[in-house]
Design an enzyme around this catalytic site. Structure first.
Site, short mmCIF file in Angstrom:
data_model
loop_
_atom_site.label_atom_id
_atom_site.label_comp_id
_atom_site.label_asym_id
_atom_site.label_seq_id
_atom_site.Cartn_x
_atom_site.Cartn_y
_atom_site.Cartn_z
N VAL A 198 0.86 -1.21 0.00
CA VAL A 198 0.00 0.00 0.00
C VAL A 198 0.88 1.24 0.00
O VAL A 198 2.06 1.16 0.34
CB VAL A 198 -0.95 0.02 1.23
CG1 VAL A 198 -1.80 -1.24 1.28
CG2 VAL A 198 -0.22 0.25 2.52
N CYS A 199 0.29 2.38 -0.37
CA CYS A 199 1.01 3.64 -0.48
C CYS A 199 1.82 3.86 0.80
O CYS A 199 1.32 3.61 1.88
CB CYS A 199 -0.01 4.78 -0.66
SG CYS A 199 0.74 6.35 -1.00
#
Lengths: 81, 126
Positions: A23-24
């Site tokens: 994820v970011c």
């Protein structure tokens, strides 16, 4: 352009980034690093399992998106340097 | 150059500051993280504490799921782009009596607030 999984698998890519579960900010950091390493015209296959990450990569590298497809919960984006 | 003054010792804020710095570096923007006060203490003793139990649980679970990485991984990903420097504030180092060797090896050097601000157009305080 949107391709089928078969068409995507036929493409000649120089790098494959399996970013499943990431994820970011990690996908953006790793994709940018791969793009910096790639030579002009080369294709990079980015595999993601989070819709949000796929949307991020699609937006952040909009001018480099060559092809993409979704297969179940896998999002594959092909970027062209 | 973007400056990020990292004052907090809370791990969620530390992780956020370095995610921000690594992203700037990836986007070809020169960035310096200036470590002061409690961030130095947290990095020196490596204790991951977000400041309260609920936050710690959320953070720990996200790490187990691989959604939050080890801090070193985020820092190294950012530094690899070559636009990121990490400086420890000389004043804080003296107050807390730490040496550079007490800090993670990715902390580049010790310097003063003046030198840091002279090279910085915009500062983010965390």
């Amino acid at each position: 352009m949107k391709l089928s999984l078969e068409q995507i698998e036929k493409l000649d890519v120089s790098q494959t980034l399996d970013l499943s579960g990431e994820v970011c900010p990690v996908p953006t950091l790793k994709t940018k690093a791969a793009l910096n390493k790639a030579k002009e015209g080369e294709l990079i296959k980015v595999i993601l399992t989070s819709k949000k990450s796929a949307e991020n990569i699609g937006a952040e590298f909009r001018d480099k998106v060559y092809a993409y497809c979704q297969h179940k919960n896998r999002f594959i984006i092909i970027l062209k340097k | 150059m973007i400056g990020i003054i990292l004052h907090s010792g809370e791990w969620d804020r530390i992780y956020h500051a370095f995610s921000l710095a690594s992203m700037y570096s990836a986007l070809e923007t020169k960035v310096t993280v200036f470590l002061t006060y409690w961030s130095i203490e947290s990095l020196a003793n490596g204790k991951m504490n977000c400041g309260d139990e609920k936050k710690n649980e959320v953070f720990k679970k996200a790490m187990e799921e691989g959604k939050i990485k080890e801090l070193t991984e985020i820092v190294e990903l950012g530094k690899a782009f070559g636009n990121m420097e990490i400086i420890a504030c000389s004043g804080s180092m003296e107050i807390f009596r730490y040496e550079l060797s007490d800090l993670p090896e990715w902390v580049d050097r010790i310097a003063g607030l003046g030198e840091f601000l002279m090279n910085t157009e915009k500062v983010i305080f965390i």
